[in-house]
Design an enzyme around this catalytic site. Structure first.
Site, mmCIF file in Angstrom:
data_model
loop_
_atom_site.group_PDB
_atom_site.id
_atom_site.type_symbol
_atom_site.label_atom_id
_atom_site.label_comp_id
_atom_site.label_asym_id
_atom_site.label_seq_id
_atom_site.Cartn_x
_atom_site.Cartn_y
_atom_site.Cartn_z
ATOM 1 N N HIS A 90 53.637 51.950 37.083
ATOM 2 C CA HIS A 90 54.426 53.071 37.562
ATOM 3 C C HIS A 90 53.608 54.037 38.405
ATOM 4 C CE1 HIS A 90 58.296 52.794 35.020
ATOM 5 N NE2 HIS A 90 57.729 51.600 35.110
ATOM 6 N N HIS A 139 57.087 41.456 32.848
ATOM 7 C CA HIS A 139 57.918 41.367 31.645
ATOM 8 C C HIS A 139 57.467 40.257 30.700
ATOM 9 C CE1 HIS A 139 61.422 43.558 33.908
ATOM 10 N NE2 HIS A 139 60.360 44.315 33.708
#
Length: 721
Positions: A96, A264
């Site tokens: 992020h 993921h």
């Protein structure tokens, strides 16, 4: 008066301590806000005179990596690690921090440590990443100023991947921290978090209509809404938005699949609780929260009961292990829509085997369903993404390599060329997205080259404008562009409208033989020609000067140039050459500010450069707007003198076209644009312009112009730093 009437009143000026008082731009919203040029003012830097890029070279690199690795499994009660491993949290933090990068203007990214400050530290998509940074504080504290937060935040995620079994592509140090929010970066016009996507699209059903330079689909998100477009699940619609938002980060389809699957493969989503129980984000939290946000003081809010995105569950069976588990579950089962405990849409498998379920983060005897987001389902349902997934499943080694390279690109994209990489793990392989430039020759007769240029017949405006166009592509946001490499002679730059292709080819046809005969790079000779033009112009104004020059630029080739990536750098306006490709909603002066900031210029530098370039007659297409002089081609202060002279009144002819008319006779003398007249109307810019309007300003003006010119010409000369 005995002062008794002041008893009980606050003894300080509230405006200096709070943000409740209106700013100048709030009182007068149409005034030009110059704050973006003061974004990294030295007054906010507590490390004056400290050279991080030199100091980090003596860092104990192995010690830092060992300490991070130990921290990953040193679970702390105040924020316990899922499954006893902070890997997923650290990777999300690194991701992020880097994921705000956008190729349109090079802004965002992990290169400055801006994740510590608002608004990023309080974006909804960054919930609980404040905990990751706080967990890393002991490491930062130990190594002090030799290790920046910017480097540490990216390194932590990279070490986490290595600890979980991935062979990473490498890591480079060299990101220098800022100490003040980059509050003037445009993240969107919305006034509420997660406002409907429609607000930043011409048509939300067409992902290509997202407003530039934005790259995320909603305010406060890094990429796309994990529940679907505007929170409505539809994997094929989501696929289109995933493709667009990753393209705006300079990622292709294969890199997008690799990053989605690899990101993921580890960690989990958190939504086992009620989001309304969470306190405010860090920037709005109470003093006693110690700088942390999203704290839950109503129910248990850590471990299995953490709430972050609202989606709940892990993607894979073994979320602390690098493996092919993501593909195994995504393609091994059918999936159906369900709601998380927090009420968010998520996909869960139908009839999954018990042994394929991930265990609880606190109790390994409990198993739960894995989950997929709408973006994950897009990897399965979109035909292009699915084909790439099938390729990776058939060749796991290719997936490992693709993800390692994509992760490296994600976390290093805004660091610029390879020359800026520091540390023993910086990869030696040269990658095209690093915009490589070969070393240039420094062993040639500069004086002889200057003499040939001066005798070439090129005008001052031709030489100066070509050098400016070559250098103005530099962006301090991601260290791309600039004069080094002379990519102005290659596609796509040679055909950009802003570079005046016909004029450019005329100049290059003269300079290229000179460079070849001297053994110099054309990149050097383009800059040198600009310097010659300035010296001639200064002489015409009565000043004998020599513009400093450092040889050594190289010439890039087509093979070294990612043309698709460079297309984003095409100028659509350049206030310094008084040009706009078309009329825009954004004003000419605002677009000029944007370019000045990307070039790393201060407001005074922007002022002196524009005034000088006007009298040098360098306007695009030979336009005379703003050429407030009867001696074009001479480096005089005439632009400022006539701009500030009350003998002229400014008469608007259209939104961006004005006449300067004699106040007594009404006779028109000059024409101008908003990018000219703002230096006489804006109170701050006029203060700078008045300095150069004074009778004693000539010599200072020439010196200041040459200094600012050299800054732009050498902005990408990392070998001179």
């Amino acid at each position: 008066m005995d002062g008794s009437d002041t008893a009980g009143k606050c003894p300080v000026m509230h405006g200096g301590l709070t943000s409740n008082e209106k700013s100048v731009t709030e009182w007068w919203p149409k005034t030009l806000n110059l704050d973006i040029l003061h974004q990294h003012d030295t007054k906010v830097n507590p490390l004056k005179g400290f050279n991080y890029r030199e100091e980090v070279k003596s860092l104990d690199f192995e010690g830092v990596k060992a300490d991070i690795k130990a921290l990953l499994t040193d679970s702390q009660d105040w924020w316990p690690a899922d499954w006893g491993h902070y890997g997923g949290l650290m990777i999300r933090m690194s991701w992020h921090a880097a994921g705000t990068y956008r190729v349109q203007d090079g802004r965002g990214g992990a290169g400055t440590g801006n994740h510590r400050f608002a608004p990023l530290n309080s974006w909804p998509d960054n919930a609980n990443l404040d905990k990751a940074r706080r967990l890393l504080w002991p490491v930062k504290k130990k190594y002090g100023n030799k290790l920046s937060w910017a480097d540490l935040m990216v390194l932590a995620g990279t070490i986490a991947y290595e600890d979980m079994g991935l062979k990473t592509f490498g890591f480079a140090f060299g990101r220098e921290d800022i100490y003040h929010p980059e509050k003037d970066i445009y993240w969107g016009s919305e006034r509420e978090w997660l406002a409907p996507s429609d607000e930043r699209y011409g048509d939300v059903s067409d992902a290509n209509t997202m407003e530039n330079p934005l790259a995320a689909v909603q305010m406060g998100l890094i990429y796309v809404n994990p529940e679907g477009v505007n929170g409505q699940p539809d994997p094929l619609k989501t696929a289109a938005h995933v493709r667009e938002t990753f393209a705006r980060m300079a990622m292709n389809d294969e890199e997008t699949v690799a990053l989605t699957a690899g990101g993921h493969t580890v960690g989990k989503c958190h939504g086992n609780g009620r989001a309304e129980n969470l306190g405010p984000a860090p920037e709005a939290a109470a003093l006693e929260e110690a700088g942390l946000g999203w704290n839950n003081h109503k129910t248990r809010g850590i471990g299995r009961d953490t709430v972050t995105s609202g989606i709940e569950g892990a993607w894979t069976t073994h979320p602390t292990r690098w493996d092919m588990g993501y593909f195994k579950l995504l393609f091994g089962y059918e999936w159906e829509l369900k709601k998380s405990p927090a009420g968010a849409w998520q996909w869960e498998p139908i009839d999954i085997k018990e042994e394929d379920k991930p265990v609880d983060v606190e109790d390994p005897s409990i198993r739960y369903n894995p989950i997929m987001t709408d973006a994950d389902m897009a990897m399965k349902m979109d035909p292009t993404y699915r084909a790439i997934c099938e390729k990776f499943m058939a060749d796991p080694a290719s997936f490992d390599d693709a993800f390692a390279r994509a992760w490296f690109k994600l976390t290093h994209r805004d660091m610029g060329p390879q020359e800026r990489y520091i540390g023993p793990d910086a990869p030696k392989e040269i990658l095209i997205w690093q915009d490589p430039v070969p070393a240039g020759n420094t062993d040639y007769d500069v004086a002889a080259v200057k003499a040939k240029i001066a005798a070439s017949g090129l005008s001052v405006s031709e030489m100066v404008a070509t050098a400016w166009d070559s250098a103005r592509t530099f962006r301090q946001s991601d260290y791309r562009g600039g004069a080094n490499g002379a990519r102005i002679r290659l596609a796509p730059q040679k055909d950009w409208e802003g570079n005046e292709p016909a004029r450019l080819q005329k100049v290059l046809s003269v300079l290229e033989p000179i460079a070849q005969d001297a053994g110099a790079s054309i990149a050097d000779v383009i800059v040198l020609a600009g310097n010659v033009g300035i010296e001639q112009a200064a002489k015409a104004a009565g000043y004998a000067i020599e513009v400093p020059f450092a040889p050594g630029r190289g010439d890039a080739t087509d093979e070294m140039t990612d043309a698709d990536s460079f297309k984003w750098m095409e100028p659509v306006a350049d206030g310094f050459r008084n040009w706009m490709k078309k009329d825009y909603v954004v004003s000419a002066e605002e677009m000029m500010l944007d370019r000045a900031q990307l070039l790393g210029l201060t407001a005074p530098e922007m002022t002196v450069l524009l005034g000088g370039l006007r009298v040098l007659d360098t306007n695009h297409g030979g336009s005379k707007h703003g050429v407030f002089t009867d001696r074009p081609g001479a480096l005089t202060t005439d632009f400022f003198v006539n701009l500030t002279d009350m003998a002229w009144k400014w008469v608007p002819k259209s939104f961006n076209h004005y006449e300067l008319q004699d106040r007594k006779t009404g006779a028109p003398k000059w024409t101008a644009t908003r990018a000219d007249l703002v230096f006489g109307s804006n109170s701050i810019l006029r203060a700078y312009a008045e300095i150069y309007s004074q009778d004693d300003a000539g010599e200072k003006f020439v010196k200041d112009f040459v200094d600012a010119w050299g800054k732009v010409m050498n902005a990408d000369r990392y070998d001179l730093a």
